[in-house]
Design a protein around this motif. Structure first.
Motif, PDB file in Angstrom:
ATOM      1  N   LYS A   1      40.127  55.935  49.155  1.00 25.73           N
ATOM      2  CA  LYS A   1      40.590  54.560  48.992  1.00 25.73           C
ATOM      3  C   LYS A   1      39.927  53.927  47.783  1.00 25.73           C
ATOM      4  N   VAL A   2      40.695  53.158  47.012  1.00 24.33           N
ATOM      5  CA  VAL A   2      40.141  52.342  45.926  1.00 24.33           C
ATOM      6  C   VAL A   2      39.657  51.021  46.520  1.00 24.33           C
ATOM      7  N   LEU A   3      38.375  50.721  46.342  1.00 22.37           N
ATOM      8  CA  LEU A   3      37.799  49.493  46.885  1.00 22.37           C
ATOM      9  C   LEU A   3      37.850  48.336  45.896  1.00 22.37           C
ATOM     10  N   LEU A   4      37.735  48.633  44.596  1.00 28.42           N
ATOM     11  CA  LEU A   4      37.703  47.584  43.589  1.00 28.42           C
ATOM     12  C   LEU A   4      38.151  48.173  42.260  1.00 28.42           C
ATOM     13  N   GLU A   5      38.927  47.388  41.506  1.00 31.57           N
ATOM     14  CA  GLU A   5      39.424  47.802  40.197  1.00 31.57           C
ATOM     15  C   GLU A   5      39.025  46.758  39.172  1.00 31.57           C
ATOM     16  N   ASN A   6      38.356  47.199  38.125  1.00 30.28           N
ATOM     17  CA  ASN A   6      37.911  46.309  37.049  1.00 30.28           C
ATOM     18  C   ASN A   6      38.289  46.898  35.692  1.00 30.28           C
ATOM     19  N   TYR A   7      38.139  46.055  34.653  1.00 30.33           N
ATOM     20  CA  TYR A   7      38.413  46.481  33.281  1.00 30.33           C
ATOM     21  C   TYR A   7      37.223  46.118  32.407  1.00 30.33           C
ATOM     22  N   TYR A   8      36.887  47.009  31.482  1.00 31.77           N
ATOM     23  CA  TYR A   8      35.820  46.702  30.535  1.00 31.77           C
ATOM     24  C   TYR A   8      36.390  46.471  29.135  1.00 31.77           C
ATOM     25  N   ASP A   9      37.634  46.001  29.077  1.00 29.16           N
ATOM     26  CA  ASP A   9      38.271  45.540  27.842  1.00 29.16           C
ATOM     27  C   ASP A   9      38.007  44.036  27.751  1.00 29.16           C
ATOM     28  N   TYR A  10      36.793  43.689  27.347  1.00 30.99           N
ATOM     29  CA  TYR A  10      36.309  42.327  27.501  1.00 30.99           C
ATOM     30  C   TYR A  10      37.054  41.296  26.655  1.00 30.99           C
ATOM     31  N   ASP A  11      37.647  41.725  25.540  1.00 28.91           N
ATOM     32  CA  ASP A  11      38.315  40.784  24.640  1.00 28.91           C
ATOM     33  C   ASP A  11      39.807  40.649  24.915  1.00 28.91           C
ATOM     34  N   ASN A  12      40.320  41.363  25.887  1.00 21.48           N
ATOM     35  CA  ASN A  12      41.751  41.337  26.201  1.00 21.48           C
ATOM     36  C   ASN A  12      42.092  40.073  26.985  1.00 21.48           C
ATOM     37  N   ARG A  13      42.864  39.172  26.362  1.00 18.45           N
ATOM     38  CA  ARG A  13      43.198  37.907  27.009  1.00 18.45           C
ATOM     39  C   ARG A  13      44.230  38.077  28.115  1.00 18.45           C
TER      40      ARG A  13
ATOM     41  N   GLU B   1      24.138  44.059  28.514  1.00 17.63           N
ATOM     42  CA  GLU B   1      25.162  43.695  29.480  1.00 17.63           C
ATOM     43  C   GLU B   1      24.474  43.257  30.756  1.00 17.63           C
ATOM     44  N   CYS B   2      25.005  42.220  31.383  1.00 19.24           N
ATOM     45  CA  CYS B   2      24.383  41.718  32.602  1.00 19.24           C
ATOM     46  C   CYS B   2      25.460  41.282  33.580  1.00 19.24           C
ATOM     47  N   SER B   3      25.038  40.942  34.791  1.00 21.28           N
ATOM     48  CA  SER B   3      25.997  40.617  35.845  1.00 21.28           C
ATOM     49  C   SER B   3      25.289  39.848  36.942  1.00 21.28           C
ATOM     50  N   ARG B   4      26.023  38.976  37.613  1.00 19.45           N
ATOM     51  CA  ARG B   4      25.551  38.524  38.909  1.00 19.45           C
ATOM     52  C   ARG B   4      25.542  39.724  39.846  1.00 19.45           C
ATOM     53  N   ILE B   5      24.818  39.622  40.939  1.00 16.38           N
ATOM     54  CA  ILE B   5      24.767  40.713  41.915  1.00 16.38           C
ATOM     55  C   ILE B   5      25.837  40.467  42.976  1.00 16.38           C
ATOM     56  N   TYR B   6      26.682  41.472  43.165  1.00 21.96           N
ATOM     57  CA  TYR B   6      27.792  41.380  44.111  1.00 21.96           C
ATOM     58  C   TYR B   6      27.515  42.258  45.330  1.00 21.96           C
ATOM     59  N   ARG B   7      28.197  41.920  46.413  1.00 21.03           N
ATOM     60  CA  ARG B   7      28.217  42.828  47.546  1.00 21.03           C
ATOM     61  C   ARG B   7      29.560  42.688  48.262  1.00 21.03           C
ATOM     62  N   MET B   8      29.930  43.762  48.941  1.00 24.82           N
ATOM     63  CA  MET B   8      31.128  43.776  49.764  1.00 24.82           C
ATOM     64  C   MET B   8      30.859  44.669  50.966  1.00 24.82           C
ATOM     65  N   LYS B   9      31.664  44.527  51.990  1.00 25.42           N
ATOM     66  CA  LYS B   9      31.570  45.447  53.115  1.00 25.42           C
ATOM     67  C   LYS B   9      32.025  46.833  52.666  1.00 25.42           C
ATOM     68  N   THR B  10      31.587  47.846  53.381  1.00 23.67           N
ATOM     69  CA  THR B  10      31.870  49.215  52.947  1.00 23.67           C
ATOM     70  C   THR B  10      33.346  49.578  53.021  1.00 23.67           C
ATOM     71  N   ASP B  11      34.167  48.741  53.663  1.00 24.96           N
ATOM     72  CA  ASP B  11      35.613  48.987  53.655  1.00 24.96           C
ATOM     73  C   ASP B  11      36.305  48.258  52.509  1.00 24.96           C
ATOM     74  N   GLY B  12      35.539  47.572  51.655  1.00 26.01           N
ATOM     75  CA  GLY B  12      36.096  46.876  50.512  1.00 26.01           C
ATOM     76  C   GLY B  12      36.394  45.412  50.743  1.00 26.01           C
ATOM     77  N   SER B  13      36.175  44.906  51.925  1.00 25.38           N
ATOM     78  CA  SER B  13      36.474  43.514  52.230  1.00 25.38           C
ATOM     79  C   SER B  13      35.262  42.626  51.971  1.00 25.38           C
ATOM     80  N   GLY B  14      35.542  41.305  51.870  1.00 28.17           N
ATOM     81  CA  GLY B  14      34.470  40.316  51.815  1.00 28.17           C
ATOM     82  C   GLY B  14      33.609  40.353  50.581  1.00 28.17           C
TER      83      GLY B  14
END
Length: 307
Positions: free
Chosen positions: A113-125, A158-171
């Motif tokens: 299962k895919v839990l999260l999808e992100n992009y590192y194309d930071y300048d793409n509007r 590169e930096c980030s806030r710290i995230y968390r989610m449940k192990t099933d991808g929710s929350g």
């Protein structure tokens, strides 16, 4: 002791009784990365050859005593993998689309299962800011996945806030909206993180100190650990390993300090610019860009490794 030869892909995965390196045994000739040991099994990623980033990587497992490797799954280039119970969590990169996904799959190869999808194309509007970020530093702890979604913060960092989610991808959510991390580790029931100062994210005139902080698992009580390290007024602690009551880290050389920031001690001045720390028994193992090394946690017995 289990180790892989990260300087010569294809030299395989080895084991030997602790303290008896001469009796080493090869378990597989696979190139191995992101090794996890759990129960009777060793889980690992077979990385692409140097210079290649497009081929799919397999995640495999092999018995600790040696067996035929079993392929669990294959995916786009895999950078991080964490095994927790019957689940494997990993990131895969589709470089032509600058996309990174956080995935999970059972250790028997089912329920992918895919839990999260992100992009590192930071300048793409055309990509919303809520979908941008390089997913890194995955930690699984008591039913949650903690991770970073790194974006450029200035000063080449590169930096980030710290995230968390449940192990099933929710929350999914941010545990602290004020704190930005360059790197993090969960240990001793806390989060240890290299902090990028928010007030300097848009400032290019002042040096940006990377201090080491800790906070609770729900983002409370951010506390600075690093104080006066080896006489430096500006701290820059990115590479570190929390182990028990001590933090092992690299500045110009190899150091350790108590988890409260006290008793800062240089362990060796034989090696400069160390990274990738790990503690096994009485030894601290670490890397440089050209070799692997170890030194005893009391600062004695430094060795360059030639296994």
């Amino acid at each position: 002791m289990y180790y892989n030869d990260g300087f010569a892909l294809g030299n395989g995965l080895y084991r030997f009784p602790y303290g008896n390196e001469k009796s080493k045994k090869i378990l597989t000739k696979d190139a191995t990365a992101s090794m996890n040991i759990q129960g009777d099994w060793i889980y690992y990623v077979v990385p692409n050859a140097s210079g290649s980033s497009e081929n799919k990587n397999p995640i495999k497992k092999i018995k600790k005593t040696g067996s035929k490797p079993v392929t669990i799954t294959k995916d786009d280039p895999i950078v991080e993998m964490v095994v927790d119970g019957e689940w494997i969590y990993y990131t895969s990169f589709k470089h032509d689309k600058k996309k990174v996904t956080l995935n999970r799959i059972k250790t028997n190869g089912t329920s992918k299962k895919v839990l999260l999808e992100n992009y590192y194309d930071y300048d793409n509007r055309n990509i919303s800011d809520s979908k941008k970020g390089n997913i890194r530093n995955i930690h699984v702890h008591k039913g949650y996945i903690y991770f970073l979604r790194l974006i450029p913060c200035g000063y080449g960092k590169e930096c980030s806030r710290i995230y968390r989610m449940k192990t099933d991808g929710s929350g999914m959510g941010v545990i602290n909206k004020e704190e930005y991390a360059v790197r993090m580790q969960i240990a001793n029931g806390k989060i240890y993180y290299s902090r990028f100062p928010e007030e300097l994210r848009d400032d290019r005139t002042s040096p940006a100190p990377i201090d080491l902080y800790t906070m609770t698992l729900n983002g409370k009580n951010p506390t600075r650990i690093s104080k006066n390290v080896a006489g430096y007024e500006i701290y820059f602690i990115e590479e570190y390993k929390v182990h028990g009551d001590w933090i092992y880290f690299g500045l110009d050389y190899v150091y350790k300090m108590r988890t409260d920031g006290s008793f800062v001690t240089k362990l060796t001045d034989e090696v400069r610019a160390p990274f990738r720390f790990n503690v096994v028994g009485e030894w601290l193992y670490f890397r440089t860009t050209t070799n692997a090394h170890r030194v005893k946690i009391n600062g004695k017995g430094y060795e360059m490794l030639h296994w």
